[in-house]
Design a protein around this motif. Sequence first.
Motif, PDB file in Angstrom:
ATOM      1  N   PHE A  48       0.817  -1.152  -0.024  1.00  0.00           N
ATOM      2  CA  PHE A  48      -0.047   0.035   0.098  1.00  0.00           C
ATOM      3  C   PHE A  48       0.869   1.149   0.172  1.00  0.00           C
ATOM      4  CE2 PHE A  48      -3.080  -2.766   2.525  1.00  0.00           C
ATOM      5  CZ  PHE A  48      -3.895  -2.859   1.418  1.00  0.00           C
ATOM      6  N   VAL A  49       0.565   2.302  -0.711  1.00  0.00           N
ATOM      7  CA  VAL A  49       1.044   3.607  -0.764  1.00  0.00           C
ATOM      8  C   VAL A  49      -0.066   4.583  -0.450  1.00  0.00           C
ATOM      9  CG1 VAL A  49       2.241   5.376  -2.135  1.00  0.00           C
ATOM     10  CG2 VAL A  49       2.712   2.794  -2.432  1.00  0.00           C
ATOM     11  N   ASP A  50       0.245   5.284   0.934  1.00  0.00           N
ATOM     12  CA  ASP A  50      -0.592   6.088   1.403  1.00  0.00           C
ATOM     13  C   ASP A  50      -0.311   7.507   1.303  1.00  0.00           C
ATOM     14  OD1 ASP A  50      -2.897   7.377   2.819  1.00  0.00           O
ATOM     15  OD2 ASP A  50      -3.088   5.773   4.536  1.00  0.00           O
ATOM     16  N   LEU A  51      -1.116   8.558   0.965  1.00  0.00           N
ATOM     17  CA  LEU A  51      -0.764   9.797   0.551  1.00  0.00           C
ATOM     18  C   LEU A  51      -1.200  10.609   1.557  1.00  0.00           C
ATOM     19  CD1 LEU A  51      -1.708  10.414  -3.131  1.00  0.00           C
ATOM     20  CD2 LEU A  51       0.400   9.456  -2.369  1.00  0.00           C
ATOM     21  N   GLN A  52      -2.195  10.152   2.836  1.00  0.00           N
ATOM     22  CA  GLN A  52      -2.305  10.942   3.968  1.00  0.00           C
ATOM     23  C   GLN A  52      -2.440  10.114   5.199  1.00  0.00           C
ATOM     24  OE1 GLN A  52      -6.133  13.098   2.039  1.00  0.00           O
ATOM     25  NE2 GLN A  52      -5.350  14.444   3.659  1.00  0.00           N
ATOM     26  N   VAL A  53      -1.570  10.292   6.082  1.00  0.00           N
ATOM     27  CA  VAL A  53      -1.410   9.723   7.355  1.00  0.00           C
ATOM     28  C   VAL A  53      -1.181  10.718   8.104  1.00  0.00           C
ATOM     29  CG1 VAL A  53      -0.298   8.094   8.545  1.00  0.00           C
ATOM     30  CG2 VAL A  53      -0.765   7.466   6.443  1.00  0.00           C
ATOM     31  N   ASN A  54      -2.185  11.202   9.210  1.00  0.00           N
ATOM     32  CA  ASN A  54      -2.125  12.265  10.262  1.00  0.00           C
ATOM     33  C   ASN A  54      -1.618  11.651  11.553  1.00  0.00           C
ATOM     34  OD1 ASN A  54      -3.545  14.398   8.610  1.00  0.00           O
ATOM     35  ND2 ASN A  54      -4.915  12.702   8.378  1.00  0.00           N
ATOM     36  N   GLY A  55      -1.539  10.409  11.549  1.00  0.00           N
ATOM     37  CA  GLY A  55      -1.261   9.488  12.825  1.00  0.00           C
ATOM     38  C   GLY A  55      -1.878   8.225  12.908  1.00  0.00           C
ATOM     39  N   PHE A  56      -1.604   7.404  13.911  1.00  0.00           N
ATOM     40  CA  PHE A  56      -1.830   5.978  14.093  1.00  0.00           C
ATOM     41  C   PHE A  56      -1.653   5.323  15.428  1.00  0.00           C
ATOM     42  CE2 PHE A  56      -1.334   1.330  12.515  1.00  0.00           C
ATOM     43  CZ  PHE A  56      -2.669   0.903  12.529  1.00  0.00           C
ATOM     44  N   THR A  84       3.837   0.161   2.476  1.00  0.00           N
ATOM     45  CA  THR A  84       5.274   0.035   2.350  1.00  0.00           C
ATOM     46  C   THR A  84       5.905   1.492   1.914  1.00  0.00           C
ATOM     47  OG1 THR A  84       4.709  -0.522  -0.033  1.00  0.00           O
ATOM     48  CG2 THR A  84       5.217  -2.238   1.573  1.00  0.00           C
ATOM     49  N   ALA A  85       4.804   2.318   1.742  1.00  0.00           N
ATOM     50  CA  ALA A  85       5.225   3.732   1.547  1.00  0.00           C
ATOM     51  C   ALA A  85       3.857   4.662   1.858  1.00  0.00           C
ATOM     52  CB  ALA A  85       5.544   4.238  -0.024  1.00  0.00           C
ATOM     53  N   TYR A  86       4.275   5.807   2.639  1.00  0.00           N
ATOM     54  CA  TYR A  86       3.177   6.719   3.078  1.00  0.00           C
ATOM     55  C   TYR A  86       3.847   8.376   3.228  1.00  0.00           C
ATOM     56  CZ  TYR A  86       5.050   7.055   7.973  1.00  0.00           C
ATOM     57  OH  TYR A  86       5.804   7.419   8.875  1.00  0.00           O
ATOM     58  N   ARG A 340      -1.864   3.100  -8.112  1.00  0.00           N
ATOM     59  CA  ARG A 340      -2.266   4.373  -8.321  1.00  0.00           C
ATOM     60  C   ARG A 340      -1.727   5.595  -7.563  1.00  0.00           C
ATOM     61  NH1 ARG A 340      -8.710   3.514  -9.719  1.00  0.00           N
ATOM     62  NH2 ARG A 340      -8.289   1.609 -11.085  1.00  0.00           N
ATOM     63  N   PRO A 341      -1.629   5.379  -6.354  1.00  0.00           N
ATOM     64  CA  PRO A 341      -0.847   6.553  -5.721  1.00  0.00           C
ATOM     65  C   PRO A 341       0.617   6.512  -5.796  1.00  0.00           C
ATOM     66  CG  PRO A 341      -1.664   4.853  -4.026  1.00  0.00           C
ATOM     67  CD  PRO A 341      -2.183   4.572  -5.663  1.00  0.00           C
ATOM     68  N   ALA A 342       1.363   5.059  -6.237  1.00  0.00           N
ATOM     69  CA  ALA A 342       2.635   5.239  -6.658  1.00  0.00           C
ATOM     70  C   ALA A 342       2.878   5.927  -7.877  1.00  0.00           C
ATOM     71  CB  ALA A 342       2.971   3.497  -6.564  1.00  0.00           C
ATOM     72  N   THR A 343       1.671   5.603  -8.899  1.00  0.00           N
ATOM     73  CA  THR A 343       2.060   6.453 -10.142  1.00  0.00           C
ATOM     74  C   THR A 343       2.023   7.953 -10.015  1.00  0.00           C
ATOM     75  OG1 THR A 343       1.103   4.286 -11.249  1.00  0.00           O
ATOM     76  CG2 THR A 343       0.898   6.501 -12.314  1.00  0.00           C
ATOM     77  N   TYR A 344       1.092   8.238  -9.028  1.00  0.00           N
ATOM     78  CA  TYR A 344       0.795   9.881  -8.884  1.00  0.00           C
ATOM     79  C   TYR A 344       2.254  10.433  -8.454  1.00  0.00           C
ATOM     80  CZ  TYR A 344      -0.511  14.137  -6.919  1.00  0.00           C
ATOM     81  OH  TYR A 344      -0.494  15.836  -6.541  1.00  0.00           O
ATOM     82  N   LEU A 345       2.858   9.642  -7.533  1.00  0.00           N
ATOM     83  CA  LEU A 345       4.123  10.167  -6.983  1.00  0.00           C
ATOM     84  C   LEU A 345       5.273   9.958  -7.902  1.00  0.00           C
ATOM     85  CD1 LEU A 345       3.984   9.360  -3.120  1.00  0.00           C
ATOM     86  CD2 LEU A 345       3.513  11.668  -4.199  1.00  0.00           C
ATOM     87  N   ASP A 346       5.147   9.123  -8.959  1.00  0.00           N
ATOM     88  CA  ASP A 346       6.172   8.496  -9.796  1.00  0.00           C
ATOM     89  C   ASP A 346       7.115   7.786  -8.972  1.00  0.00           C
ATOM     90  OD1 ASP A 346       7.251   8.409 -12.224  1.00  0.00           O
ATOM     91  OD2 ASP A 346       8.470  10.049 -11.955  1.00  0.00           O
ATOM     92  N   LEU A 347       6.729   6.819  -8.281  1.00  0.00           N
ATOM     93  CA  LEU A 347       7.691   6.072  -7.609  1.00  0.00           C
ATOM     94  C   LEU A 347       7.859   4.941  -8.307  1.00  0.00           C
ATOM     95  CD1 LEU A 347       5.882   6.044  -3.881  1.00  0.00           C
ATOM     96  CD2 LEU A 347       7.721   7.412  -4.760  1.00  0.00           C
ATOM     97  N   PRO A 348       9.038   4.126  -8.055  1.00  0.00           N
ATOM     98  CA  PRO A 348       9.544   2.900  -8.790  1.00  0.00           C
ATOM     99  C   PRO A 348       8.349   1.897  -8.659  1.00  0.00           C
ATOM    100  CG  PRO A 348      11.377   3.923  -7.831  1.00  0.00           C
ATOM    101  CD  PRO A 348      10.092   4.395  -7.162  1.00  0.00           C
ATOM    102  N   THR A 349       7.622   1.815  -7.690  1.00  0.00           N
ATOM    103  CA  THR A 349       6.775   0.779  -7.411  1.00  0.00           C
ATOM    104  C   THR A 349       5.430   1.029  -8.095  1.00  0.00           C
ATOM    105  OG1 THR A 349       6.021   2.091  -5.394  1.00  0.00           O
ATOM    106  CG2 THR A 349       7.492   0.347  -4.985  1.00  0.00           C
ATOM    107  N   LYS A 350       5.495   2.106  -9.026  1.00  0.00           N
ATOM    108  CA  LYS A 350       4.142   2.215  -9.715  1.00  0.00           C
ATOM    109  C   LYS A 350       4.093   0.957 -10.739  1.00  0.00           C
ATOM    110  CE  LYS A 350       6.717   5.040 -13.087  1.00  0.00           C
ATOM    111  NZ  LYS A 350       6.647   6.399 -14.047  1.00  0.00           N
TER     112      LYS A 350
END
Length: 397
Positions: A48-56, A84-86, A340-350
């Motif tokens: 998972f690639v999470d673009l919004q994490v305020n806390g947990f 695996t990315a946030y 999709r979030p990996a693609t938005y950030l242009d990460l290798p995991t896209k």
Amino acid sequence: MESFETQSIKGLDYRTGRPIEVEVLDGVIRDIRNIDGSPHLPWLAPGFVDLQVNGFRGVDLNSPPLTSTDVMDITQMLWREGVTAYLPTVITNSDEKIEAAVRAIAESIRKCPALGPTIPGIHLEGPFISPQDGPRGAHHHAYVKAPDWALFERWQKAADGRIRVVTISPEWPNAAEFIARCVSVGVRVAIGHTSASTEQIAEAVRKGASASTHLGNGAHPVLPRHPNYIWDQLAEDDLWSCLIGDGFHLPDSVLKVMMRVKRDKAILVSDMVDLSGLEPGEYKTHIGGDVVLTPEGKLHLKDQPLLLAGSVQTQRQGVWNLQKKQLCGLREAWDMASVRPATYLDLPTKQGLEAGAPADIVVFELRDEDIQIVRTVKQGFVLYEMDSQSIGGNLHG
């Protein structure tokens, strides 16, 4: 971290349900082969690639003082969820507290470089948002302000250049110029917490705004039938739409329509706050005051049950919610939270679960009422193993 010594992972392909064997070498997926089936195989999918994490789980990224230990702890806890990315998300606050928060995140990566691949950037959500009640959401009115490039540069310096996404409202007179400057230095701009007009949204997109932050939330409770800023953002083909899929922030019908309109530009985000992962009950927060976390996973104001006080469900739970309610299949729901979030950030995991992609892999089981994460692997290293006493190595060492 522990090396993934067995250089192959067997399981069911989340896209097809067919049994496969993934060969991993030097942190990269070298080959994916079809194999004979087994009734006991788990499922395999990209992390998972999470673009919004305020806390947990009690760690609040927006409650000072934020320490490097806090960032390390929340990262390890997210590995348990298959993340695996946030992007740690820093919201509207005083100039000094925002600076302190982004500096603490950057310092945690300097102290522990192993965190770097899991934290590819910071999401700055505010303070350049709408001052209006409704669109402003729970952000403190006293700290909302117009986009300020000099101030942003100060925060970016404190963050070691790690601010990767900025959420703003294009209703401010200087917003278009600010967006263009962000884009020119490689910072992605998302439209959110906005009451912008049709023309202002269109201009923001022309200047390079590329996403909508939790579309449909952070809005007036009542809007004109049309036009309004939700329709306007949906109609912009160049905008990705980030959606909270917890079943409370957006009705199923709205989620369904937004997903159909945006298709492969619909992204699932958690937008989790620190109460996520805690037991149901009553809590006191520094933003919403007295709140109630229900057994169903809804967080609302104690005195106003109809008003949400944040999201407490992970991407894992969001994926389960989408496919359980048949809003989409497992593959699309999982891609919304990973590829999709990996693609938005242009990460290798896209590239996802493909030969040549980084070995960011989640092993999981589909249960009657849940998705159970069995193992989380990043670049060939085991970050989390269910029932293991050692998770991600010793980040605090």
